[in-house]
Write an enzyme that holds these catalytic residues in place. Structure first.
Site, PDB file in Angstrom:
ATOM      1  N   ARG A 129     -20.058  37.914  -7.176  1.00 52.93           N
ATOM      2  CA  ARG A 129     -18.799  38.128  -6.440  1.00 52.93           C
ATOM      3  C   ARG A 129     -18.767  39.136  -6.517  1.00 52.93           C
ATOM      4  NH1 ARG A 129     -21.292  34.145  -5.017  1.00 52.93           N
ATOM      5  NH2 ARG A 129     -20.713  31.630  -4.874  1.00 52.93           N
ATOM      6  N   GLU A 141     -15.032  38.721   2.424  1.00 49.35           N
ATOM      7  CA  GLU A 141     -16.205  38.330   2.896  1.00 49.35           C
ATOM      8  C   GLU A 141     -15.893  38.049   4.376  1.00 49.35           C
ATOM      9  OE1 GLU A 141     -18.922  36.417   1.118  1.00 49.35           O
ATOM     10  OE2 GLU A 141     -18.604  37.761  -0.516  1.00 49.35           O
ATOM     11  N   HIS A 191     -24.238  39.010   2.046  1.00 52.23           N
ATOM     12  CA  HIS A 191     -24.350  37.614   1.023  1.00 52.23           C
ATOM     13  C   HIS A 191     -25.354  36.616   1.320  1.00 52.23           C
ATOM     14  CE1 HIS A 191     -21.423  34.920  -1.613  1.00 52.23           C
ATOM     15  NE2 HIS A 191     -22.904  34.650  -1.870  1.00 52.23           N
TER      16      HIS A 191
HETATM   17  P1  NAP Z   1     -25.359  30.973 -14.265  1.00 54.04           P
HETATM   18  O1  NAP Z   1     -27.045  30.197 -14.827  1.00 54.04           O
HETATM   19  O2  NAP Z   1     -23.591  29.808 -15.108  1.00 54.04           O
HETATM   20  O3  NAP Z   1     -25.130  32.564 -15.065  1.00 54.04           O
HETATM   21  C1  NAP Z   1     -24.128  32.820 -15.274  1.00 54.04           C
HETATM   22  C2  NAP Z   1     -24.073  33.846 -16.644  1.00 54.04           C
HETATM   23  O4  NAP Z   1     -22.765  34.503 -16.363  1.00 54.04           O
HETATM   24  C3  NAP Z   1     -23.795  32.801 -17.671  1.00 54.04           C
HETATM   25  O5  NAP Z   1     -24.808  33.009 -18.767  1.00 54.04           O
HETATM   26  C4  NAP Z   1     -22.406  33.025 -18.175  1.00 54.04           C
HETATM   27  O6  NAP Z   1     -22.582  33.122 -19.679  1.00 54.04           O
HETATM   28  C5  NAP Z   1     -22.468  34.998 -18.383  1.00 54.04           C
HETATM   29  N1  NAP Z   1     -20.974  34.565 -18.080  1.00 54.04           N
HETATM   30  C6  NAP Z   1     -19.774  34.603 -17.584  1.00 54.04           C
HETATM   31  N2  NAP Z   1     -18.980  35.267 -17.589  1.00 54.04           N
HETATM   32  C7  NAP Z   1     -19.074  36.433 -18.493  1.00 54.04           C
HETATM   33  C8  NAP Z   1     -18.572  37.445 -19.143  1.00 54.04           C
HETATM   34  N3  NAP Z   1     -17.602  37.612 -18.466  1.00 54.04           N
HETATM   35  N4  NAP Z   1     -19.257  38.121 -19.783  1.00 54.04           N
HETATM   36  C9  NAP Z   1     -20.849  37.949 -19.601  1.00 54.04           C
HETATM   37  N5  NAP Z   1     -21.258  37.228 -18.922  1.00 54.04           N
HETATM   38  C10 NAP Z   1     -20.892  36.196 -18.545  1.00 54.04           C
HETATM   39  O7  NAP Z   1     -25.161  30.097 -12.875  1.00 54.04           O
HETATM   40  P2  NAP Z   1     -26.446  31.188 -12.213  1.00 54.04           P
HETATM   41  O8  NAP Z   1     -26.923  29.818 -11.748  1.00 54.04           O
HETATM   42  O9  NAP Z   1     -27.253  32.842 -13.213  1.00 54.04           O
HETATM   43  O10 NAP Z   1     -25.503  32.033 -10.519  1.00 54.04           O
HETATM   44  C11 NAP Z   1     -24.823  33.376 -11.305  1.00 54.04           C
HETATM   45  C12 NAP Z   1     -23.645  32.720 -10.263  1.00 54.04           C
HETATM   46  O11 NAP Z   1     -24.504  34.357  -8.812  1.00 54.04           O
HETATM   47  C13 NAP Z   1     -22.983  32.199  -9.845  1.00 54.04           C
HETATM   48  O12 NAP Z   1     -21.673  31.471 -10.119  1.00 54.04           O
HETATM   49  C14 NAP Z   1     -23.022  33.054  -7.868  1.00 54.04           C
HETATM   50  O13 NAP Z   1     -21.171  33.047  -7.911  1.00 54.04           O
HETATM   51  C15 NAP Z   1     -23.718  33.816  -8.131  1.00 54.04           C
HETATM   52  N6  NAP Z   1     -24.402  33.523  -7.227  1.00 54.04           N
HETATM   53  C16 NAP Z   1     -24.889  34.716  -5.912  1.00 54.04           C
HETATM   54  C17 NAP Z   1     -25.639  34.293  -4.942  1.00 54.04           C
HETATM   55  C18 NAP Z   1     -25.528  34.777  -3.886  1.00 54.04           C
HETATM   56  O14 NAP Z   1     -25.892  34.937  -2.653  1.00 54.04           O
HETATM   57  N7  NAP Z   1     -25.102  36.486  -3.843  1.00 54.04           N
HETATM   58  C19 NAP Z   1     -26.448  33.289  -5.028  1.00 54.04           C
HETATM   59  C20 NAP Z   1     -26.394  32.446  -6.485  1.00 54.04           C
HETATM   60  C21 NAP Z   1     -25.557  32.489  -7.411  1.00 54.04           C
HETATM   61  P3  NAP Z   1     -21.127  32.593 -20.554  1.00 54.04           P
HETATM   62  O15 NAP Z   1     -20.483  31.590 -20.099  1.00 54.04           O
HETATM   63  O16 NAP Z   1     -21.786  32.668 -21.871  1.00 54.04           O
HETATM   64  O17 NAP Z   1     -20.137  33.510 -20.922  1.00 54.04           O
END
Ligand code: NAP
Length: 321
Positions: free
Chosen positions: A236, A265, A283
């Site tokens: 994000r 955005e 995005h």
């Molecule tokens: P996820 O499985 O929940 O992974 C997020 C990871 O980030 C978790 O391992 C979490 O672990 C870690 N995290 C959270 N806060 C953190 C911090 N301050 N420091 C270090 N690590 C941290 O989610 P996902 O499915 O992989 O998706 C991740 C994100 O990608 C989504 O939330 C979304 O915003 C973004 N996304 C973007 C697109 C796009 O179109 N560009 C598409 C899909 C997703 P801990 O909580 O244990 O730290």
């Protein structure tokens, strides 16, 4: 008949399916302020489905019996979850089905930025290819380099897999909690954030946006990166201080950046547009036909489950806490 409010464009087949069983109102930005439409339509709505709108007290307060908001996304930073908890409104999302496609896009950005793909594409089309390319057109190697992943969640792990198996990369990761089992699969080593930034050739941000990840990467963090580092953000925009990133790119503190997400955005009139070492995409992490269909289908299933008094598979706030 239960009422469903559709607050962004969704797949026509899913819309038709909803219309068979529910009274469906599709909001239309051409018909006036979308928040006014939400405030009006939410009063007697049972469910909402869509993506890309900020939903919070300012537009949801009139809701009388809203049971679920089903977002067609995995990220849910557009929704005020503590307000939804207060109102006992479920929030459902669509994890997993977009993981691989988004990881593909992260690698697209990484490779494009490393090999200057958009710059060289424009250069070639402008007829500038008059003799063999010179050092200005050279990129940097990817194979065998060190890839640092910030946020080893679903998408982060899929990026690590690509780096490890596809490009023989040495994987480092940073996460709030260590992910020992996931990390083992790619021989990924845990690092604190500063160490990861100092030691990685490629840095990919894949965290969810939360209080701790907001502005996680700013001027201080760009200063720690290597001069040849490539920085990729598919998470994000607000995870990164965009002005600091622009300065780092301008001053060649890093080699390049590959970006899919931005503080505001759609991205318009940005200084990033002037920078040949910034690859800017609109995005599109999950924006393939197949993946978007899977996402909307899952969002539909989440919504229907709630309206049929079943518990949806993917709830952000199953117990309103
Ligand atoms: P996820 O499985 O929940 O992974 C997020 C990871 O980030 C978790 O391992 C979490 O672990 C870690 N995290 C959270 N806060 C953190 C911090 N301050 N420091 C270090 N690590 C941290 O989610 P996902 O499915 O992989 O998706 C991740 C994100 O990608 C989504 O939330 C979304 O915003 C973004 N996304 C973007 C697109 C796009 O179109 N560009 C598409 C899909 C997703 P801990 O909580 O244990 O730290």
């Amino acid at each position: 008949m239960k009422k469903v409010v559709v607050f962004s464009q969704i797949d026509q087949d899913v819309l038709a399916q909803l219309q068979q069983d529910y009274r469906v109102v599709v909001l239309n930005p051409k018909l006036g302020d979308i928040n006014d439409q939400i405030r009006t339509e939410v009063v007697d709505a049972d469910a909402m489905i869509g993506a890309g709108r900020l939903l919070n007290e300012s537009n949801l307060a009139p809701a009388q019996k809203l049971k679920i908001i089903s977002t067609v996304s995995v990220g849910y930073d557009n929704y005020d979850v503590s307000y939804l908890n207060q109102k006992k409104i479920w929030l459902a999302n669509t994890p997993h089905v977009l993981t691989e496609t988004t990881a593909d896009l992260a690698f697209t950005l990484l490779l494009s930025a490393a090999r200057k793909v958009p710059y060289l594409d424009a250069w070639t089309k402008q007829g500038q290819w008059k003799r063999t390319v010179s050092t200005e057109q050279f990129g940097m190697d990817v194979f065998g380099k060190t890839l640092g992943i910030i946020g080893l969640g679903n998408i982060g792990a899929a990026i690590a897999r690509r780096g490890f198996y596809g490009f023989n990369m040495n994987i480092l990761y940073h996460n709030r909690r260590e992910k020992i089992e996931v990390a083992q699969a790619f021989n990924a080593q845990y690092r604190d954030l500063d160490q990861l930034l100092q030691q990685s050739d490629f840095i990919v941000v894949a965290v969810d946006l939360n209080h701790e990840s907001q502005a996680l990467i700013g001027a201080e963090q760009f200063d720690l990166m290597q001069k040849h580092a490539v920085f990729v953000n598919i998470a994000r925009g607000s995870v990164v201080d965009e002005d600091a990133l622009i300065e780092a790119l301008k001053q060649n503190k890093i080699f390049a950046a590959g970006l899919d997400v931005y503080a505001k955005e759609p991205l318009q009139n940005s200084a990033l547009f002037e920078l040949p070492n910034a690859v800017t995409l609109p995005h599109i992490g999950s924006a393939t036909t197949e993946t978007r269909q899977k996402m909307v289908k899952l969002a539909y299933q989440n919504l229907v489950a709630a309206l049929q008094d079943r518990t949806p598979h993917y709830l952000v706030n199953p117990k309103f806490e």
